[in-house]
Motif scaffolding. Structure first.
Motif, PDB file in Angstrom:
ATOM      1  N   VAL A  51       0.832  -1.206   0.000  1.00  0.00           N
ATOM      2  CA  VAL A  51       0.000   0.000   0.000  1.00  0.00           C
ATOM      3  C   VAL A  51       0.868   1.258   0.000  1.00  0.00           C
ATOM      4  O   VAL A  51       1.653   1.481   0.918  1.00  0.00           O
ATOM      5  N   ASP A  52       0.714   2.063  -1.049  1.00  0.00           N
ATOM      6  CA  ASP A  52       1.408   3.342  -1.142  1.00  0.00           C
ATOM      7  C   ASP A  52       0.548   4.385  -0.426  1.00  0.00           C
ATOM      8  O   ASP A  52      -0.526   4.741  -0.896  1.00  0.00           O
ATOM      9  N   GLU A  53       1.042   4.871   0.717  1.00  0.00           N
ATOM     10  CA  GLU A  53       0.300   5.854   1.510  1.00  0.00           C
ATOM     11  C   GLU A  53       1.071   7.168   1.633  1.00  0.00           C
ATOM     12  O   GLU A  53       0.993   7.859   2.646  1.00  0.00           O
ATOM     13  N   ILE A  54       1.811   7.527   0.579  1.00  0.00           N
ATOM     14  CA  ILE A  54       2.657   8.714   0.625  1.00  0.00           C
ATOM     15  C   ILE A  54       1.854   9.994   0.897  1.00  0.00           C
ATOM     16  O   ILE A  54       2.370  10.960   1.446  1.00  0.00           O
ATOM     17  N   TYR A  55       0.557   9.993   0.533  1.00  0.00           N
ATOM     18  CA  TYR A  55      -0.288  11.183   0.761  1.00  0.00           C
ATOM     19  C   TYR A  55      -1.168  11.012   2.002  1.00  0.00           C
ATOM     20  O   TYR A  55      -2.241  11.613   2.096  1.00  0.00           O
ATOM     21  N   GLU A  56      -0.727  10.217   2.940  1.00  0.00           N
ATOM     22  CA  GLU A  56      -1.555   9.835   4.086  1.00  0.00           C
ATOM     23  C   GLU A  56      -2.095  11.011   4.896  1.00  0.00           C
ATOM     24  O   GLU A  56      -3.163  10.913   5.512  1.00  0.00           O
ATOM     25  N   TYR A  88       5.931  16.815   3.835  1.00  0.00           N
ATOM     26  CA  TYR A  88       6.827  17.875   4.305  1.00  0.00           C
ATOM     27  C   TYR A  88       7.437  18.676   3.156  1.00  0.00           C
ATOM     28  O   TYR A  88       8.371  19.454   3.370  1.00  0.00           O
ATOM     29  N   ALA A  89       6.901  18.477   1.949  1.00  0.00           N
ATOM     30  CA  ALA A  89       7.304  19.265   0.774  1.00  0.00           C
ATOM     31  C   ALA A  89       8.801  19.196   0.503  1.00  0.00           C
ATOM     32  O   ALA A  89       9.458  20.202   0.246  1.00  0.00           O
ATOM     33  N   VAL A  90       9.352  17.974   0.554  1.00  0.00           N
ATOM     34  CA  VAL A  90      10.773  17.768   0.249  1.00  0.00           C
ATOM     35  C   VAL A  90      10.889  16.604  -0.742  1.00  0.00           C
ATOM     36  O   VAL A  90      11.642  15.655  -0.528  1.00  0.00           O
ATOM     37  N   THR A  91      10.162  16.689  -1.837  1.00  0.00           N
ATOM     38  CA  THR A  91      10.102  15.569  -2.777  1.00  0.00           C
ATOM     39  C   THR A  91      11.469  15.199  -3.343  1.00  0.00           C
ATOM     40  O   THR A  91      11.712  14.045  -3.680  1.00  0.00           O
ATOM     41  N   GLY A  92      12.365  16.166  -3.468  1.00  0.00           N
ATOM     42  CA  GLY A  92      13.685  15.887  -4.018  1.00  0.00           C
ATOM     43  C   GLY A  92      14.574  15.055  -3.110  1.00  0.00           C
ATOM     44  O   GLY A  92      15.579  14.500  -3.567  1.00  0.00           O
ATOM     45  N   TRP A  93      14.237  14.965  -1.849  1.00  0.00           N
ATOM     46  CA  TRP A  93      15.070  14.207  -0.915  1.00  0.00           C
ATOM     47  C   TRP A  93      14.984  12.699  -1.151  1.00  0.00           C
ATOM     48  O   TRP A  93      15.925  11.978  -0.878  1.00  0.00           O
ATOM     49  N   ALA A 130      10.867  16.056  11.520  1.00  0.00           N
ATOM     50  CA  ALA A 130       9.556  16.201  10.874  1.00  0.00           C
ATOM     51  C   ALA A 130       8.527  15.266  11.503  1.00  0.00           C
ATOM     52  O   ALA A 130       7.388  15.669  11.776  1.00  0.00           O
ATOM     53  N   LEU A 131       8.908  14.030  11.736  1.00  0.00           N
ATOM     54  CA  LEU A 131       7.963  13.041  12.267  1.00  0.00           C
ATOM     55  C   LEU A 131       7.555  13.335  13.705  1.00  0.00           C
ATOM     56  O   LEU A 131       6.573  12.775  14.203  1.00  0.00           O
ATOM     57  N   ALA A 132       8.296  14.203  14.366  1.00  0.00           N
ATOM     58  CA  ALA A 132       7.958  14.576  15.743  1.00  0.00           C
ATOM     59  C   ALA A 132       7.085  15.829  15.819  1.00  0.00           C
ATOM     60  O   ALA A 132       6.748  16.291  16.919  1.00  0.00           O
ATOM     61  N   LEU A 133       6.697  16.379  14.674  1.00  0.00           N
ATOM     62  CA  LEU A 133       5.855  17.579  14.664  1.00  0.00           C
ATOM     63  C   LEU A 133       4.492  17.285  15.284  1.00  0.00           C
ATOM     64  O   LEU A 133       3.975  16.174  15.173  1.00  0.00           O
ATOM     65  N   PRO A 134       3.882  18.284  15.925  1.00  0.00           N
ATOM     66  CA  PRO A 134       2.571  18.072  16.570  1.00  0.00           C
ATOM     67  C   PRO A 134       1.437  17.954  15.556  1.00  0.00           C
ATOM     68  O   PRO A 134       1.600  18.283  14.382  1.00  0.00           O
ATOM     69  N   ASP A 135       0.283  17.513  16.018  1.00  0.00           N
ATOM     70  CA  ASP A 135      -0.887  17.317  15.152  1.00  0.00           C
ATOM     71  C   ASP A 135      -1.298  18.587  14.422  1.00  0.00           C
ATOM     72  O   ASP A 135      -1.834  18.528  13.311  1.00  0.00           O
ATOM     73  N   ARG A 136      -1.060  19.735  15.045  1.00  0.00           N
ATOM     74  CA  ARG A 136      -1.505  20.980  14.416  1.00  0.00           C
ATOM     75  C   ARG A 136      -0.783  21.234  13.082  1.00  0.00           C
ATOM     76  O   ARG A 136      -1.310  21.942  12.211  1.00  0.00           O
ATOM     77  N   TYR A 137       0.405  20.669  12.907  1.00  0.00           N
ATOM     78  CA  TYR A 137       1.099  20.811  11.625  1.00  0.00           C
ATOM     79  C   TYR A 137       0.253  20.191  10.507  1.00  0.00           C
ATOM     80  O   TYR A 137       0.060  20.780   9.447  1.00  0.00           O
ATOM     81  N   TYR A 138      -0.269  18.999  10.750  1.00  0.00           N
ATOM     82  CA  TYR A 138      -1.041  18.279   9.741  1.00  0.00           C
ATOM     83  C   TYR A 138      -2.410  18.927   9.532  1.00  0.00           C
ATOM     84  O   TYR A 138      -2.932  18.942   8.411  1.00  0.00           O
ATOM     85  N   GLU A 139      -2.979  19.462  10.598  1.00  0.00           N
ATOM     86  CA  GLU A 139      -4.255  20.165  10.475  1.00  0.00           C
ATOM     87  C   GLU A 139      -4.091  21.416   9.617  1.00  0.00           C
ATOM     88  O   GLU A 139      -4.927  21.710   8.751  1.00  0.00           O
ATOM     89  N   ASN A 140      -3.001  22.151   9.852  1.00  0.00           N
ATOM     90  CA  ASN A 140      -2.726  23.346   9.057  1.00  0.00           C
ATOM     91  C   ASN A 140      -2.424  22.981   7.608  1.00  0.00           C
ATOM     92  O   ASN A 140      -2.856  23.669   6.670  1.00  0.00           O
ATOM     93  N   ALA A 220      -0.422  21.790  -5.629  1.00  0.00           N
ATOM     94  CA  ALA A 220       0.624  21.940  -4.613  1.00  0.00           C
ATOM     95  C   ALA A 220       1.575  23.066  -5.038  1.00  0.00           C
ATOM     96  O   ALA A 220       2.779  22.861  -5.234  1.00  0.00           O
ATOM     97  N   LYS A 221       1.014  24.239  -5.203  1.00  0.00           N
ATOM     98  CA  LYS A 221       1.756  25.420  -5.641  1.00  0.00           C
ATOM     99  C   LYS A 221       1.421  26.596  -4.731  1.00  0.00           C
ATOM    100  O   LYS A 221       0.451  26.552  -3.985  1.00  0.00           O
ATOM    101  N   ARG A 222       2.215  27.660  -4.822  1.00  0.00           N
ATOM    102  CA  ARG A 222       1.903  28.861  -4.049  1.00  0.00           C
ATOM    103  C   ARG A 222       0.561  29.427  -4.500  1.00  0.00           C
ATOM    104  O   ARG A 222       0.194  29.303  -5.672  1.00  0.00           O
ATOM    105  N   GLU A 223      -0.137  30.069  -3.576  1.00  0.00           N
ATOM    106  CA  GLU A 223      -1.449  30.628  -3.905  1.00  0.00           C
ATOM    107  C   GLU A 223      -1.384  31.592  -5.076  1.00  0.00           C
ATOM    108  O   GLU A 223      -2.231  31.562  -5.977  1.00  0.00           O
ATOM    109  N   GLU A 224      -0.356  32.454  -5.077  1.00  0.00           N
ATOM    110  CA  GLU A 224      -0.248  33.440  -6.145  1.00  0.00           C
ATOM    111  C   GLU A 224      -0.029  32.762  -7.507  1.00  0.00           C
ATOM    112  O   GLU A 224      -0.485  33.261  -8.534  1.00  0.00           O
TER     113      GLU A 224
END
Length: 246
Positions: A51-56, A88-93, A130-140, A220-224
């Protein structure tokens, strides 16, 4: 999901099923009852699920992601694949992981040792942070993508493109059939040259010649950037014409 069609695809030779949820490019998020049916078939036929869950963490309100491995009898027969790139918007990593029971992960490690060995140490350290970030990161994160999703969907609607609103990930597969297009690459070429908006030809995602009137858009781009893309789409007639398509 067509449960009957999926069931017919299983037979005595079936060893593995690939599942992507939330999905690229469709934006589909499998519901609990659908995942239960997949689990039932896996157990019945002795099949492993990858199962690919990269967008979980990227899903729309009302469509929460559920991991297949969390269902009864599936932990021991599921390989869950994910990574840092999308959330975490680091696709190149290209830093990711596979979670699996010992009997399966042992085989994965053997292959991994010859292909990759390990990701760069600084990226691994960053991943732990990154994996230690709080839930509010994912909500935002979901709130930000919801706003950008709205900008793109409204722009596509005004342009006359048909689509099913995505439930997860950050793509929209739009259909230009109603505008007269029958060649996805010609349509994307028109978008690039005449509109100066880039999309991916829909046929790229089909194994047997489908998607010829479709194109995948990405919010997945800037609003502008999205607002400018919407402006460009609005000022151009997207209907097919032999003169305009050249």
């Amino acid at each position: 999901m067509d449960a009957e069609r999926l069931g017919r695809a299983f037979n005595r030779r079936t060893r593995l099923i690939l599942v992507n949820t939330p999905s690229n490019p469709s934006g589909r998020v499998f519901r609990k009852e659908e995942l239960r049916e997949i689990a039932r078939l896996c157990v019945k036929h002795g099949v492993i699920a990858v199962v690919d869950e990269i967008y979980e963490h990227i899903w729309s309100a009302g469509h929460p992601h559920l991991s297949l491995a969390s269902l009864p009898d599936m932990r021991e027969r599921t390989v869950t694949v994910s990574g840092l790139g999308k959330t975490y918007a680091v696709t190149g990593w290209r830093v990711g992981w596979a979670v699996a029971p010992p009997r399966l992960s042992a085989l994965i490690r053997k292959v991994h040792d010859y292909l990759t060995i390990c990701a760069p140490a600084p990226f691994q350290e960053a991943g732990c942070t990154a994996l230690a970030l709080p839930d509010r990161y994912y909500e935002n994160l979901r709130a930000v993508y919801a706003k950008r999703r709205t900008i793109l969907l409204e722009a596509l609607t005004r342009s006359g493109l048909a689509f099913t609103p995505p439930e997860g990930a950050y793509y929209v597969m739009a259909d230009a059939r109603a505008l007269g297009w029958r060649d996805d690459r010609a349509f994307v070429d028109f978008l690039i040259r005449k509109v100066r908006v880039v999309a991916v030809p829909g046929s790229s995602f089909y194994a047997r010649g489908g998607g010829k009137t479709r194109a995948r858009f990405n919010f997945a781009k800037r609003e502008e950037t999205l607002i400018e893309a919407a402006r460009r789409l609005a000022r151009t007639d997207l209907r097919f014409s032999r003169r305009g398509a050249r």
